[in-house]
Design an enzyme around this catalytic site. Sequence first.
Site, PDB file in Angstrom:
ATOM      1  N   ILE A 138      -7.201   7.349  -1.306  1.00  0.00           N
ATOM      2  CA  ILE A 138      -7.053   5.898  -1.322  1.00  0.00           C
ATOM      3  C   ILE A 138      -7.925   5.391  -0.183  1.00  0.00           C
ATOM      4  O   ILE A 138      -7.864   5.894   0.940  1.00  0.00           O
ATOM      5  CB  ILE A 138      -5.574   5.472  -1.143  1.00  0.00           C
ATOM      6  CG1 ILE A 138      -5.430   3.942  -1.202  1.00  0.00           C
ATOM      7  CG2 ILE A 138      -4.957   6.041   0.118  1.00  0.00           C
ATOM      8  CD1 ILE A 138      -3.975   3.468  -1.198  1.00  0.00           C
ATOM      9  N   SER A 139      -8.771   4.431  -0.471  1.00  0.00           N
ATOM     10  CA  SER A 139      -9.777   4.000   0.499  1.00  0.00           C
ATOM     11  C   SER A 139      -9.152   3.358   1.727  1.00  0.00           C
ATOM     12  O   SER A 139      -8.041   2.797   1.687  1.00  0.00           O
ATOM     13  CB  SER A 139     -10.748   3.012  -0.144  1.00  0.00           C
ATOM     14  OG  SER A 139     -11.541   3.640  -1.113  1.00  0.00           O
ATOM     15  N   GLN A 140      -9.869   3.425   2.818  1.00  0.00           N
ATOM     16  CA  GLN A 140      -9.518   2.741   4.052  1.00  0.00           C
ATOM     17  C   GLN A 140      -9.354   1.248   3.771  1.00  0.00           C
ATOM     18  O   GLN A 140     -10.182   0.641   3.087  1.00  0.00           O
ATOM     19  CB  GLN A 140     -10.649   2.970   5.058  1.00  0.00           C
ATOM     20  CG  GLN A 140     -10.505   2.250   6.370  1.00  0.00           C
ATOM     21  CD  GLN A 140     -11.765   2.397   7.216  1.00  0.00           C
ATOM     22  OE1 GLN A 140     -12.728   3.062   6.812  1.00  0.00           O
ATOM     23  NE2 GLN A 140     -11.767   1.771   8.382  1.00  0.00           N
ATOM     24  N   ARG A 189       0.817  -1.218   0.000  1.00  0.00           N
ATOM     25  CA  ARG A 189       0.000   0.000   0.000  1.00  0.00           C
ATOM     26  C   ARG A 189       0.851   1.268   0.000  1.00  0.00           C
ATOM     27  O   ARG A 189       0.437   2.304  -0.521  1.00  0.00           O
ATOM     28  CB  ARG A 189      -0.953  -0.015   1.200  1.00  0.00           C
ATOM     29  CG  ARG A 189      -2.041   1.087   1.156  1.00  0.00           C
ATOM     30  CD  ARG A 189      -3.064   0.866   2.255  1.00  0.00           C
ATOM     31  NE  ARG A 189      -4.188   1.799   2.158  1.00  0.00           N
ATOM     32  CZ  ARG A 189      -4.401   2.812   3.000  1.00  0.00           C
ATOM     33  NH1 ARG A 189      -3.567   3.012   4.020  1.00  0.00           N
ATOM     34  NH2 ARG A 189      -5.444   3.604   2.845  1.00  0.00           N
TER      35      ARG A 189
END
Length: 225
Positions: free
Chosen positions: A74-76, A48
């Site tokens: 950027i999503s959780q 990530r």
Amino acid sequence: MSPRLRLQPEAVGIGMTSQRVRDRLVDRLREAGIVDESTLNAIRVVPRHLFIDEALASRAYEDTALPIGHGQTISQPWVVARMTEAVLQVAPTKVLEVGTGSGYQAAVLGAVGLEVYTVERIGDLLRQARKRFRALGMNIRTKHDDGRVGWAEHGPFDAVVVTAAAPALVDALVEQLAVGGRLVAPVGGPGGQSLVQLDRREDGSIEQRVLAPVTFVPLLSGMLD
């Protein structure tokens, strides 16, 4: 790398950040209700920190959304994992993602062995995502286009994952979902959003279920370079 192969830690530079930090993230996701092991393994091995600005790399394995520029995030990791886990329940082969963003969700979908098609309206974000996919050896198909129209020439898709919120499910995307397939998307506006799961049954009926409250950026039309 074939999208049918799962990523291995040694293939993605896992030494660049602490394995312990990644394992702690996976432990938190498991405690938060993520049970699918292939999803958890993908979160563990997909780097990530490569999908965000270097200045934020120290926060890469926190369970939180982070900015990626152009008003996007950027999503959780929990949201990425929950959406991935949901679509894997229908045993898909080919998946459409709407809203490539950083490319992280697409990479996780690729890491669990899916054939991924992803559409992004912001050209700069898509160019960066393509570089990341190439660096990881991932064969993810990308398109610079208005995500609300999907990618009909490669449909129907066994699964559709939408990573931006619209007030209602987009008809064009539902139409590109195969019989027996599943669409997962955030639905709602600034006042509140829900992660919705839609299944297209064998008899042609549609079944919907709300999975969780979420917060996503809006799903916009048009294209930006």
